[in-house]
Write a protein that holds these residues in place. Structure first.
Motif, PDB file in Angstrom:
ATOM      1  N   ALA A   1     -47.701 -28.294 -66.731  1.00 43.17           N
ATOM      2  CA  ALA A   1     -48.528 -29.491 -66.880  1.00 43.17           C
ATOM      3  C   ALA A   1     -48.918 -30.037 -65.507  1.00 43.17           C
ATOM      4  O   ALA A   1     -48.098 -30.099 -64.589  1.00 43.17           O
ATOM      5  N   SER A   2     -50.184 -30.428 -65.384  1.00 37.00           N
ATOM      6  CA  SER A   2     -50.658 -31.040 -64.141  1.00 37.00           C
ATOM      7  C   SER A   2     -50.920 -32.535 -64.309  1.00 37.00           C
ATOM      8  O   SER A   2     -51.259 -33.220 -63.348  1.00 37.00           O
ATOM      9  N   GLY A   3     -50.760 -33.050 -65.519  1.00 35.18           N
ATOM     10  CA  GLY A   3     -51.005 -34.456 -65.820  1.00 35.18           C
ATOM     11  C   GLY A   3     -51.283 -34.606 -67.293  1.00 35.18           C
ATOM     12  O   GLY A   3     -51.062 -33.687 -68.091  1.00 35.18           O
ATOM     13  N   ALA A   4     -51.770 -35.760 -67.675  1.00 36.66           N
ATOM     14  CA  ALA A   4     -52.050 -36.005 -69.089  1.00 36.66           C
ATOM     15  C   ALA A   4     -53.108 -37.079 -69.235  1.00 36.66           C
ATOM     16  O   ALA A   4     -53.273 -37.949 -68.367  1.00 36.66           O
TER      17      ALA A   4
ATOM     18  N   PRO B   1     -37.204 -43.132 -60.082  1.00 38.99           N
ATOM     19  CA  PRO B   1     -37.287 -43.628 -58.701  1.00 38.99           C
ATOM     20  C   PRO B   1     -38.708 -43.532 -58.155  1.00 38.99           C
ATOM     21  O   PRO B   1     -39.428 -42.571 -58.438  1.00 38.99           O
ATOM     22  N   ALA B   2     -39.090 -44.519 -57.374  1.00 40.86           N
ATOM     23  CA  ALA B   2     -40.440 -44.532 -56.799  1.00 40.86           C
ATOM     24  C   ALA B   2     -40.663 -43.352 -55.875  1.00 40.86           C
ATOM     25  O   ALA B   2     -41.805 -42.945 -55.628  1.00 40.86           O
ATOM     26  N   SER B   3     -39.569 -42.771 -55.368  1.00 39.07           N
ATOM     27  CA  SER B   3     -39.683 -41.636 -54.453  1.00 39.07           C
ATOM     28  C   SER B   3     -39.999 -40.335 -55.170  1.00 39.07           C
ATOM     29  O   SER B   3     -40.359 -39.342 -54.528  1.00 39.07           O
ATOM     30  N   ASP B   4     -39.853 -40.311 -56.490  1.00 36.57           N
ATOM     31  CA  ASP B   4     -40.135 -39.092 -57.250  1.00 36.57           C
ATOM     32  C   ASP B   4     -41.631 -38.801 -57.251  1.00 36.57           C
ATOM     33  O   ASP B   4     -42.467 -39.697 -57.116  1.00 36.57           O
ATOM     34  N   ALA B   5     -41.942 -37.534 -57.444  1.00 35.40           N
ATOM     35  CA  ALA B   5     -43.341 -37.134 -57.626  1.00 35.40           C
ATOM     36  C   ALA B   5     -43.659 -37.196 -59.111  1.00 35.40           C
ATOM     37  O   ALA B   5     -42.982 -36.564 -59.928  1.00 35.40           O
ATOM     38  N   GLY B   6     -44.664 -37.977 -59.464  1.00 40.24           N
ATOM     39  CA  GLY B   6     -44.985 -38.146 -60.872  1.00 40.24           C
ATOM     40  C   GLY B   6     -46.279 -37.467 -61.249  1.00 40.24           C
ATOM     41  O   GLY B   6     -47.258 -37.483 -60.490  1.00 40.24           O
TER      42      GLY B   6
ATOM     43  N   ALA C   1     -37.690 -40.881 -76.297  1.00 42.86           N
ATOM     44  CA  ALA C   1     -38.612 -40.159 -75.436  1.00 42.86           C
ATOM     45  C   ALA C   1     -37.909 -39.732 -74.156  1.00 42.86           C
ATOM     46  O   ALA C   1     -37.116 -40.478 -73.583  1.00 42.86           O
ATOM     47  N   LYS C   2     -38.208 -38.525 -73.707  1.00 40.21           N
ATOM     48  CA  LYS C   2     -37.588 -38.016 -72.481  1.00 40.21           C
ATOM     49  C   LYS C   2     -38.513 -38.132 -71.277  1.00 40.21           C
ATOM     50  O   LYS C   2     -38.108 -37.821 -70.152  1.00 40.21           O
ATOM     51  N   ALA C   3     -39.733 -38.539 -71.508  1.00 40.33           N
ATOM     52  CA  ALA C   3     -40.657 -38.741 -70.400  1.00 40.33           C
ATOM     53  C   ALA C   3     -40.266 -40.013 -69.649  1.00 40.33           C
ATOM     54  O   ALA C   3     -39.976 -41.038 -70.261  1.00 40.33           O
ATOM     55  N   ARG C   4     -40.250 -39.955 -68.316  1.00 43.33           N
ATOM     56  CA  ARG C   4     -39.893 -41.105 -67.488  1.00 43.33           C
ATOM     57  C   ARG C   4     -41.115 -41.566 -66.708  1.00 43.33           C
ATOM     58  O   ARG C   4     -42.000 -40.770 -66.383  1.00 43.33           O
ATOM     59  N   LEU C   5     -41.130 -42.837 -66.402  1.00 36.75           N
ATOM     60  CA  LEU C   5     -42.281 -43.455 -65.746  1.00 36.75           C
ATOM     61  C   LEU C   5     -41.864 -44.044 -64.407  1.00 36.75           C
ATOM     62  O   LEU C   5     -40.815 -44.684 -64.295  1.00 36.75           O
ATOM     63  N   ILE C   6     -42.687 -43.842 -63.397  1.00 41.17           N
ATOM     64  CA  ILE C   6     -42.540 -44.568 -62.135  1.00 41.17           C
ATOM     65  C   ILE C   6     -43.237 -45.903 -62.316  1.00 41.17           C
ATOM     66  O   ILE C   6     -44.404 -45.959 -62.717  1.00 41.17           O
TER      67      ILE C   6
ATOM     68  N   GLY D   1     -40.408 -35.102 -68.351  1.00 40.98           N
ATOM     69  CA  GLY D   1     -40.912 -35.079 -66.991  1.00 40.98           C
ATOM     70  C   GLY D   1     -41.067 -36.487 -66.461  1.00 40.98           C
ATOM     71  O   GLY D   1     -40.745 -37.469 -67.140  1.00 40.98           O
ATOM     72  N   THR D   2     -41.560 -36.603 -65.247  1.00 44.58           N
ATOM     73  CA  THR D   2     -41.792 -37.889 -64.614  1.00 44.58           C
ATOM     74  C   THR D   2     -43.291 -38.097 -64.455  1.00 44.58           C
ATOM     75  O   THR D   2     -44.010 -37.184 -64.025  1.00 44.58           O
TER      76      THR D   2
END
Length: 472
Positions: A70-73, A17-22, A137-142, A100-101
């Protein structure tokens, strides 16, 4: 647009969801690496260097936050040359990222399509898990701004449907189960389905479909789905040979190993049909699938037999393992009776096509230069590679045995993909016709494409159809 439909064990990938923090994903090329590092704090730049991050294509480094999470990639996008040799950068990254998102924190290189990359990410989540625990893959993308998330999810749903149908073994994906899959798809989109089964094929003049499937205890059938009431007419014909033993020209065991995918043509047209219906393209769609099992028993058709088709053309059988073109012939003859504005067949038809272009490219045939150019351009944009082969008229004599109108398997082995396409064109009549000889299988795992069933040419067609049919 509705991307979901009922097929056993079918989990359709979606965006977060676009409302999630990615968590931020930084896309860095080999050329832009030093500039990016110079803009970071010492800890971030030092970590990237310590981890050996060079910006190479598909390289991923997770950036640690102060609390140890993790803070990012960082995602390496390589060089222009390396990007030409690979597809689906974000899918390669998704497979390496922890659960993660994520959200893109930088632009993709100009030579990468955001829509294609987002599609690839979604397909990195695909796993065929009907018989064993497999996960993608379990990583999700906005979905990034500017990408039509609903459209990409529809394409991912269509591709998931295609892959799942192909991956399902013949024990659970025979002609009846293929019919049920079509009916499931039709129910979602308000389409209608009629099916001609068993001996009714003879009564309704589909003799070749009946002949190929009569040796199996699973009745052959012709599945006919219709959708839409406005706009130009498009008919898709997909080969639905749910398993091919080769018939009396029995395949050796090694050659039978992948024959569950011999219905890949039908799986491809159904995936494309979902994309068309779910996005509401303004056209009248018809899907025809001759669904059979080419088995060996007393009623099996024989080398040397001469069969009469729905079109009235006679066919000498020189190889019962060239059965796909026979069932398609009756379906194409039916299709052209309605004079559609565009007629397309898709089939896992010849080994010659694989020799010509390999497993990754879908060869296609058309007499229309404009259609060829339009399709090729859209295929490149969609990262769905196709290549045109010719309807080479001088080879027509190769499929004319003299004893019958047509030969289903000319001797010599030369130009096998072309002679098969020429055979099919005889039944398409004067229709505006395209034929795809797809492989439908990824021999080894690649980004967004695990080993197994795969769609080919469908996204290229989906993108090209509005131009080809002048859709408003």
């Amino acid at each position: 647009m509705q991307p979901h439909f009922a097929v056993p064990n079918l989990a359709v990938p979606t965006f977060a969801p676009a409302s999630d923090a990615g968590l931020p994903l930084h896309i860095v090329t080999e050329r832009t690496l030093e500039a990016w590092l110079s803009q970071q704090d010492a800890a971030t730049a030092g970590w990237a260097r310590t981890m050996g991050f060079s910006g190479a294509w598909g390289q991923v480094v997770v950036l640690p936050g102060p609390d140890g999470t993790a803070s990012g990639a960082l995602v390496g996008a390589g060089s222009p040359k390396s990007r030409q040799r690979q597809r689906f950068l974000l899918a390669a990254a998704a497979a390496k990222l922890p659960e993660g998102t994520y959200a893109l924190a930088s632009d993709l290189p100009a030579d990468l399509s955001p829509e294609v990359e987002c599609f690839g990410w979604l397909m990195a989540q695909y796993a065929f898990d009907r018989y064993a625990k497999n996960t993608g893959a379990k990583a999700r993308l906005i979905a990034p701004e500017g990408v039509d998330a609903a459209r990409v999810e529809v394409m991912a749903a269509g591709e998931t449907f295609t892959r799942t149908l192909i991956n399902t073994p013949a024990e659970d994906m025979g002609p009846e189960q293929l019919q049920q899959a079509v009916e499931s798809l039709a129910e979602v989109h308000g389409a209608t389905v009629t099916t001609v089964v068993g001996e009714d094929l003879l009564a309704q003049d589909f003799p070749l479909i009946h002949t190929v499937g009569r040796a199996s205890d699973r009745a052959p059938r012709l599945i006919d789905m219709r959708w839409g009431s406005e706009g130009p007419t498009l008919t898709l014909v997909g080969k639905g040979v749910c398993f091919d033993t080769g018939g009396l020209n029995l395949k050796p065991g090694a050659s039978m190993a992948l024959m569950k995918k011999d219905m890949g043509g039908s799986a491809n047209v159904l995936g494309l049909a979902h994309m068309i219906m779910a996005t509401g393209l303004r056209l009248q769609l018809r899907v025809l699938i001759p669904a059979v099992e080419n088995a060996v028993s007393g009623p099996a058709f024989r080398p040397g037999d001469i069969l009469t088709s729905r079109k009235g053309l006679t066919v000498e059988i020189n190889n019962t393992d060239a059965e796909g073109r026979l069932v398609l012939a009756d379906a194409l003859a039916l299709a052209q009776e309605d004079t559609p504005d565009l007629l397309i067949s898709m089939a896992t038809l010849t080994g010659a096509a694989r020799v010509a272009v390999g497993a990754d490219i879908a060869p296609f045939f058309t007499d229309r230069e404009g259609d060829a150019v339009t399709l090729a351009s859209n295929a490149q944009d969609a990262a769905d590679p196709v290549w045109r082969l010719p309807f080479h008229a001088p080879y027509e004599a190769m499929i004319e045995p003299g004893i019958a109108d047509l030969d289903n398997a000319p001797s010599g082995g030369l130009a096998g993909a072309i002679t098969a396409a020429l055979f099919l064109r005889r039944f398409a009549g004067e229709a505006r016709y395209m034929h795809f000889d797809v492989f439908g299988w990824c021999p080894s795992s690649l980004p967004a494409r695990p080993k197994g069933g795969v769609g080919q040419g469908t996204r290229a067609l989906f993108q090209a159809l509005p131009d080809m049919l002048a859709l408003s």
